[in-house]
Design a protein around this motif. Sequence first.
Motif, PDB file in Angstrom:
ATOM      1  N   GLU A 178       7.573  13.362  -0.134  1.00  0.00           N
ATOM      2  CA  GLU A 178       6.921  12.947   1.106  1.00  0.00           C
ATOM      3  C   GLU A 178       6.617  11.459   1.083  1.00  0.00           C
ATOM      4  O   GLU A 178       6.850  10.740   2.060  1.00  0.00           O
ATOM      5  CB  GLU A 178       5.619  13.739   1.312  1.00  0.00           C
ATOM      6  CG  GLU A 178       5.803  15.223   1.522  1.00  0.00           C
ATOM      7  CD  GLU A 178       6.264  15.562   2.925  1.00  0.00           C
ATOM      8  OE1 GLU A 178       6.540  14.640   3.708  1.00  0.00           O
ATOM      9  OE2 GLU A 178       6.341  16.758   3.240  1.00  0.00           O
ATOM     10  N   TYR A 179       6.084  10.977  -0.042  1.00  0.00           N
ATOM     11  CA  TYR A 179       5.768   9.556  -0.126  1.00  0.00           C
ATOM     12  C   TYR A 179       7.027   8.697  -0.143  1.00  0.00           C
ATOM     13  O   TYR A 179       7.031   7.570   0.347  1.00  0.00           O
ATOM     14  CB  TYR A 179       4.905   9.277  -1.353  1.00  0.00           C
ATOM     15  CG  TYR A 179       3.450   9.647  -1.153  1.00  0.00           C
ATOM     16  CD1 TYR A 179       2.679   8.992  -0.196  1.00  0.00           C
ATOM     17  CD2 TYR A 179       2.853  10.650  -1.908  1.00  0.00           C
ATOM     18  CE1 TYR A 179       1.355   9.326  -0.004  1.00  0.00           C
ATOM     19  CE2 TYR A 179       1.526  10.994  -1.713  1.00  0.00           C
ATOM     20  CZ  TYR A 179       0.776  10.332  -0.761  1.00  0.00           C
ATOM     21  OH  TYR A 179      -0.532  10.666  -0.564  1.00  0.00           O
ATOM     22  N   LYS A 180       8.102   9.228  -0.721  1.00  0.00           N
ATOM     23  CA  LYS A 180       9.372   8.493  -0.710  1.00  0.00           C
ATOM     24  C   LYS A 180       9.886   8.357   0.717  1.00  0.00           C
ATOM     25  O   LYS A 180      10.336   7.270   1.137  1.00  0.00           O
ATOM     26  CB  LYS A 180      10.408   9.233  -1.568  1.00  0.00           C
ATOM     27  CG  LYS A 180      11.727   8.470  -1.737  1.00  0.00           C
ATOM     28  CD  LYS A 180      11.530   7.208  -2.551  1.00  0.00           C
ATOM     29  CE  LYS A 180      12.848   6.511  -2.835  1.00  0.00           C
ATOM     30  NZ  LYS A 180      12.648   5.246  -3.572  1.00  0.00           N
ATOM     31  N   LEU A 181       9.824   9.433   1.477  1.00  0.00           N
ATOM     32  CA  LEU A 181      10.204   9.384   2.880  1.00  0.00           C
ATOM     33  C   LEU A 181       9.278   8.434   3.636  1.00  0.00           C
ATOM     34  O   LEU A 181       9.704   7.702   4.533  1.00  0.00           O
ATOM     35  CB  LEU A 181      10.128  10.787   3.478  1.00  0.00           C
ATOM     36  CG  LEU A 181      10.498  10.936   4.950  1.00  0.00           C
ATOM     37  CD1 LEU A 181      11.932  10.485   5.188  1.00  0.00           C
ATOM     38  CD2 LEU A 181      10.316  12.382   5.401  1.00  0.00           C
ATOM     39  N   ASN A 182       8.021   8.432   3.261  1.00  0.00           N
ATOM     40  CA  ASN A 182       7.026   7.537   3.824  1.00  0.00           C
ATOM     41  C   ASN A 182       7.475   6.078   3.693  1.00  0.00           C
ATOM     42  O   ASN A 182       7.404   5.286   4.636  1.00  0.00           O
ATOM     43  CB  ASN A 182       5.713   7.747   3.062  1.00  0.00           C
ATOM     44  CG  ASN A 182       4.502   7.243   3.802  1.00  0.00           C
ATOM     45  OD1 ASN A 182       4.586   6.298   4.566  1.00  0.00           O
ATOM     46  ND2 ASN A 182       3.369   7.866   3.540  1.00  0.00           N
ATOM     47  N   MET A 198       0.825  -1.203   0.000  1.00  0.00           N
ATOM     48  CA  MET A 198       0.000   0.000   0.000  1.00  0.00           C
ATOM     49  C   MET A 198       0.864   1.260   0.000  1.00  0.00           C
ATOM     50  O   MET A 198       0.593   2.224  -0.722  1.00  0.00           O
ATOM     51  CB  MET A 198      -0.923   0.006   1.212  1.00  0.00           C
ATOM     52  CG  MET A 198      -1.863   1.197   1.287  1.00  0.00           C
ATOM     53  SD  MET A 198      -3.123   1.181   0.008  1.00  0.00           S
ATOM     54  CE  MET A 198      -4.230  -0.081   0.694  1.00  0.00           C
ATOM     55  N   VAL A 199       1.913   1.266   0.807  1.00  0.00           N
ATOM     56  CA  VAL A 199       2.830   2.410   0.849  1.00  0.00           C
ATOM     57  C   VAL A 199       3.452   2.637  -0.520  1.00  0.00           C
ATOM     58  O   VAL A 199       3.513   3.763  -1.030  1.00  0.00           O
ATOM     59  CB  VAL A 199       3.920   2.193   1.910  1.00  0.00           C
ATOM     60  CG1 VAL A 199       4.973   3.299   1.831  1.00  0.00           C
ATOM     61  CG2 VAL A 199       3.310   2.146   3.298  1.00  0.00           C
ATOM     62  N   ASN A 200       3.920   1.562  -1.151  1.00  0.00           N
ATOM     63  CA  ASN A 200       4.535   1.674  -2.473  1.00  0.00           C
ATOM     64  C   ASN A 200       3.526   2.159  -3.512  1.00  0.00           C
ATOM     65  O   ASN A 200       3.842   2.960  -4.393  1.00  0.00           O
ATOM     66  CB  ASN A 200       5.115   0.332  -2.905  1.00  0.00           C
ATOM     67  CG  ASN A 200       6.357  -0.037  -2.127  1.00  0.00           C
ATOM     68  OD1 ASN A 200       7.086   0.838  -1.668  1.00  0.00           O
ATOM     69  ND2 ASN A 200       6.594  -1.322  -1.957  1.00  0.00           N
ATOM     70  N   LYS A 201       2.292   1.661  -3.396  1.00  0.00           N
ATOM     71  CA  LYS A 201       1.256   2.042  -4.348  1.00  0.00           C
ATOM     72  C   LYS A 201       1.053   3.548  -4.366  1.00  0.00           C
ATOM     73  O   LYS A 201       1.006   4.175  -5.432  1.00  0.00           O
ATOM     74  CB  LYS A 201      -0.056   1.338  -4.000  1.00  0.00           C
ATOM     75  CG  LYS A 201      -1.252   1.828  -4.806  1.00  0.00           C
ATOM     76  CD  LYS A 201      -2.545   1.205  -4.307  1.00  0.00           C
ATOM     77  CE  LYS A 201      -3.761   1.812  -5.008  1.00  0.00           C
ATOM     78  NZ  LYS A 201      -5.027   1.224  -4.527  1.00  0.00           N
ATOM     79  N   TYR A 223       8.384   3.646   6.824  1.00  0.00           N
ATOM     80  CA  TYR A 223       7.596   2.431   7.003  1.00  0.00           C
ATOM     81  C   TYR A 223       8.509   1.217   7.098  1.00  0.00           C
ATOM     82  O   TYR A 223       8.312   0.339   7.943  1.00  0.00           O
ATOM     83  CB  TYR A 223       6.611   2.241   5.844  1.00  0.00           C
ATOM     84  CG  TYR A 223       5.768   1.003   6.015  1.00  0.00           C
ATOM     85  CD1 TYR A 223       4.558   1.062   6.702  1.00  0.00           C
ATOM     86  CD2 TYR A 223       6.193  -0.233   5.537  1.00  0.00           C
ATOM     87  CE1 TYR A 223       3.799  -0.060   6.893  1.00  0.00           C
ATOM     88  CE2 TYR A 223       5.439  -1.357   5.720  1.00  0.00           C
ATOM     89  CZ  TYR A 223       4.244  -1.277   6.404  1.00  0.00           C
ATOM     90  OH  TYR A 223       3.507  -2.404   6.594  1.00  0.00           O
ATOM     91  N   ALA A 224       9.517   1.161   6.219  1.00  0.00           N
ATOM     92  CA  ALA A 224      10.439   0.028   6.240  1.00  0.00           C
ATOM     93  C   ALA A 224      11.118  -0.095   7.600  1.00  0.00           C
ATOM     94  O   ALA A 224      11.330  -1.191   8.115  1.00  0.00           O
ATOM     95  CB  ALA A 224      11.484   0.190   5.136  1.00  0.00           C
TER      96      ALA A 224
END
Length: 469
Positions: free
Chosen positions: A396-400, A6-9, A404-405
């Motif tokens: 932001e999503y990349k940092l996300n 989901m994060v990657n999506k 998450y990892a």
Amino acid sequence: MDRAHMVNKYFYRALALREFYFSGKLSTTDLSDRMGKSIPHVMKVIDDLLSDGSIVESGYAPSSGGRRPVTYAIRQDAMYVLSVAMDQVFTRIALLDMGNRPVAPVRELELPLSNNPEAIIQLKDTIKEVVAEAGIPRERIVGAGIGMPGFVDFENGINYSFTFSGSKTITEYLTDELGMPVYIDNDSSLIALAELHFGAARDKKNVTVINIGWGIGLGMILNGELFRGHDGFAGEFSHIPVFNNNKLCSCGKSGCLETEASLLVVIEKAINGLRSGRLSTLGADFSTGHSQADWEAIVKAAHRGDRFVVELLSQTAYDIGKAVAILIHLMNPQSVVLSGRGTTAGKVWEAPVQQALNEHTIPRLAANTQLAISTLGYQAELIGAVALVMENRVKEYKLNQKRYAHLHETRNITIYENYQMGVIAAGRTNAAGFFSVNLPVYEGPCGIQSATIWERSNLFRPAGRTTLQ
């Protein structure tokens, strides 16, 4: 779907939408090249974006020998960005769609930044009015981009040149008050960003963009990317000491380019010239005392071919050209783009700048440097503010992903996702079923110090406003 997927999506959705915004129509192969992902992976992203209406089919690309590939484009009303262009005196606020078109009239207001610690509060109030009047649902506005003059630390949301009241940074304050991600950057940097993606610097690798305004700004594009310098302060072109004129500059030094070539100085020279008897269609009563109105009068006179005004702008352009010659010797750019408010006067700038380059640069260095007038003009900063938001959504999503990892490796942790606001929080659920946030989290657009924890399932009750520890 597991949480990592989901994060990657959401990261790849943001990345694809950014590429569509910057590039316009793209085929699957084009998008694959820009995203650096395989065609099957990109096709899944495209199918997802088609299904929710974020993109649409937009015809066919030229054939390279086989079937013509289908192209796609972002739907212009798929999302909106709040765009703010500020200078030392005036501010423009607009809500732009994905075609960089305002969905309502651009709001303009006189908002001096110097000695005005309440300016940020006035800005916030006006932004709220603009959003309310536009009638666009809040959830469709993905963020706000703000261009400001001065020494702007875009990563931390601080402007060191102007004092603002309150203990929060500009971005913290506006993010909390507006309920959306807010990003700020130097006005000249945003103008260069707009020229890079939509204007005269598009498809070029090394370009210097001159922002002709109340000061003379500079945005630098190096190897196809905006260059901000170590602290984000690169491009203070206005304060290059070019003249031995003993004129005090706003920076406290003397002889800076700004003391002879800013639009404020142009207005001052026009007033003095008329007082000394120069004939002009401006009229002897020229000068309203409002710099924007005075500059607009000068532009109209230039378009009429007013001899005095053309001479005045030509001398100013020549002085700017002398400073640009220094940049050419340092950077050897592919192109020099004249942009910003001043270029509303048109091509009157071009020949005098070129003359200065001919006189003050080594021919070998300048031989392949092109001089261009912006096609975006006064709209460049507004467009650059949208580009800033689209770029930062991806970051932001990349940092996300990275956060998450890291969190996923921690045992006995519940991961809470709210992708609409760009938040990932980590915590545990207590016996009463409340989600307790007790670990470092992704500090995203929802806020750096707090996040609204929503109901996740029947096992989770709404916990209200929860402070992140």
